[in-house]
Design a protein around this motif. Structure first.
Motif, PDB file in Angstrom:
ATOM      1  N   GLN A 134       9.786  -8.264   4.847  1.00 40.01           N
ATOM      2  CA  GLN A 134       9.250  -6.936   4.531  1.00 40.01           C
ATOM      3  C   GLN A 134       8.938  -6.839   3.047  1.00 40.01           C
ATOM      4  N   ALA A 140       3.599   2.471   0.915  1.00 41.17           N
ATOM      5  CA  ALA A 140       3.719   1.987   2.294  1.00 41.17           C
ATOM      6  C   ALA A 140       4.533   0.703   2.285  1.00 41.17           C
ATOM      7  N   ASN A 141       5.029   0.329   3.451  1.00 41.33           N
ATOM      8  CA  ASN A 141       5.750  -0.927   3.633  1.00 41.33           C
ATOM      9  C   ASN A 141       4.903  -1.879   4.462  1.00 41.33           C
ATOM     10  N   LEU A 142       5.052  -3.186   4.174  1.00 39.69           N
ATOM     11  CA  LEU A 142       4.254  -4.203   4.840  1.00 39.69           C
ATOM     12  C   LEU A 142       5.159  -5.157   5.608  1.00 39.69           C
ATOM     13  N   GLU A 167       1.018  -5.674   9.017  1.00 40.71           N
ATOM     14  CA  GLU A 167       1.191  -4.306   9.503  1.00 40.71           C
ATOM     15  C   GLU A 167       1.583  -3.419   8.326  1.00 40.71           C
ATOM     16  N   VAL A 168       0.813  -2.369   8.102  1.00 43.89           N
ATOM     17  CA  VAL A 168       1.044  -1.432   7.005  1.00 43.89           C
ATOM     18  C   VAL A 168       1.492  -0.106   7.610  1.00 43.89           C
ATOM     19  N   ALA A 169       2.633   0.424   7.145  1.00 45.17           N
ATOM     20  CA  ALA A 169       3.181   1.644   7.734  1.00 45.17           C
ATOM     21  C   ALA A 169       3.752   2.542   6.654  1.00 45.17           C
ATOM     22  N   ASN A 170       3.576   3.856   6.848  1.00 38.16           N
ATOM     23  CA  ASN A 170       4.220   4.863   6.000  1.00 38.16           C
ATOM     24  C   ASN A 170       4.450   6.107   6.846  1.00 38.16           C
ATOM     25  N   ARG A 174       0.660   4.016  10.960  1.00 37.05           N
ATOM     26  CA  ARG A 174       0.661   2.582  10.752  1.00 37.05           C
ATOM     27  C   ARG A 174      -0.670   1.999  11.194  1.00 37.05           C
ATOM     28  N   LEU A 176      -2.757  -2.101  11.669  1.00 35.56           N
ATOM     29  CA  LEU A 176      -2.671  -3.553  11.684  1.00 35.56           C
ATOM     30  C   LEU A 176      -3.931  -4.123  11.046  1.00 35.56           C
ATOM     31  N   MET A 191      -2.100   8.423   6.278  1.00 33.30           N
ATOM     32  CA  MET A 191      -2.238   7.269   7.156  1.00 33.30           C
ATOM     33  C   MET A 191      -3.147   6.223   6.529  1.00 33.30           C
TER      34      MET A 191
END
Length: 274
Positions: A134, A140-142, A167-170, A174, A176, A191
């Protein structure tokens, strides 16, 4: 008799305490050894690069080891790092990167948790289980799935993938990102949005300012810096092709001067006699 009994009793308690301390030391030895294991090593560097651990700060040198809890600040320099699992990481100018928690050993729990605080990085992941990998940023986190990718963090977050998927999510959602694609994150509650026109121009290779010129090494005895990643080769949305070759717009044809129209000659009519 009572004195001998008391003496033996006291001796037995000392032996019990000694064995207890030895047992605790043996139990905690693997954890201490694991915490002391290096996470990676500096392969090459250029310019002033510093390693920060808590309140301690030291200059980075070739072959210096990195541990969990270390942060790397490149300033005007850049550095290439190889982690124990084979992951290759390049940090460019004005970048701050942290090794939050890294553990890799055969048959043990593995973990790779990093943070990018600002700047530009390019990485090629190694043998670490991608479920345990991670990269955290403030926007955001990857998470990765066997990949090579670049990240630039400033006011916004740019992610460009060369191989594999990210995958990028916050808090906003998220997304892809697959090979050949890019993505932009404008805020921690927003987003992630795919980039328009493919890969983003995430700035000159090496951060703000000039890129390292040809023949410039990474320091005495160091290897030359790696070639620019595909996703960072000045990808302009309007004038560049996906392979980084510049396509010049067609030049307008200069106006031609207007030529006067000459009347077509007619048949010669002889004069009439008077």
């Amino acid at each position: 008799m009572g004195f001998l009994t008391m003496y033996h009793t006291d001796l037995d308690w000392r032996w019990v305490r000694l064995m207890g301390r030895f047992f605790l030391a043996v139990c905690y030895l693997p954890l201490a050894a694991l915490a002391a294991d290096p996470a990676g090593v500096i392969l090459s560097l250029n310019g002033k690069v510093e390693i920060v651990h808590g309140a301690d700060k030291r200059l980075a040198v070739n072959r210096a080891e990195l541990f969990s809890g270390d942060s790397i600040e490149t300033g005007e320099g850049q550095v290439q790092i190889r982690f124990v699992d084979g992951t290759l990481l390049t940090l460019y100018r004005d970048t701050r990167f942290a090794v939050d928690d890294y553990r890799y050993a055969k048959g043990k729990e593995n973990r790779a948790q990093f943070s990018l605080l600002n700047g530009l990085m390019h990485t090629l992941t190694g043998q670490m289980d991608k479920q345990n990998y991670q990269l955290k940023t403030r926007l955001a986190n990857l998470g990765v799935r066997g990949t090579e990718y670049s990240v630039k963090l400033g006011d916004v977050l740019h992610v460009s993938v060369d191989h594999g998927q990210v995958e990028v999510a916050n808090a906003g959602g998220r997304a892809l990102v697959s090979a050949g694609q890019s993505l932009t994150v404008f805020g921690p509650q927003v987003m992630p949005k795919p980039a328009i026109g493919g890969k983003l121009d995430i700035g000159p290779h090496g951060g703000p300012g000039r890129s390292p010129g040809p023949g410039q090494g990474m320091g005495p005895g160091g290897a030359p810096p790696p070639p620019p990643p595909v996703g960072t080769q000045n990808m302009s949305r309007s004038t560049n092709t996906p392979n980084g070759q510049v396509v010049r717009p067609p030049q307008p044809t200069p106006p031609q001067p207007i030529q006067p129209v000459q009347p077509a000659p007619g048949p010669v009519v002889p004069p009439k006699p008077l």
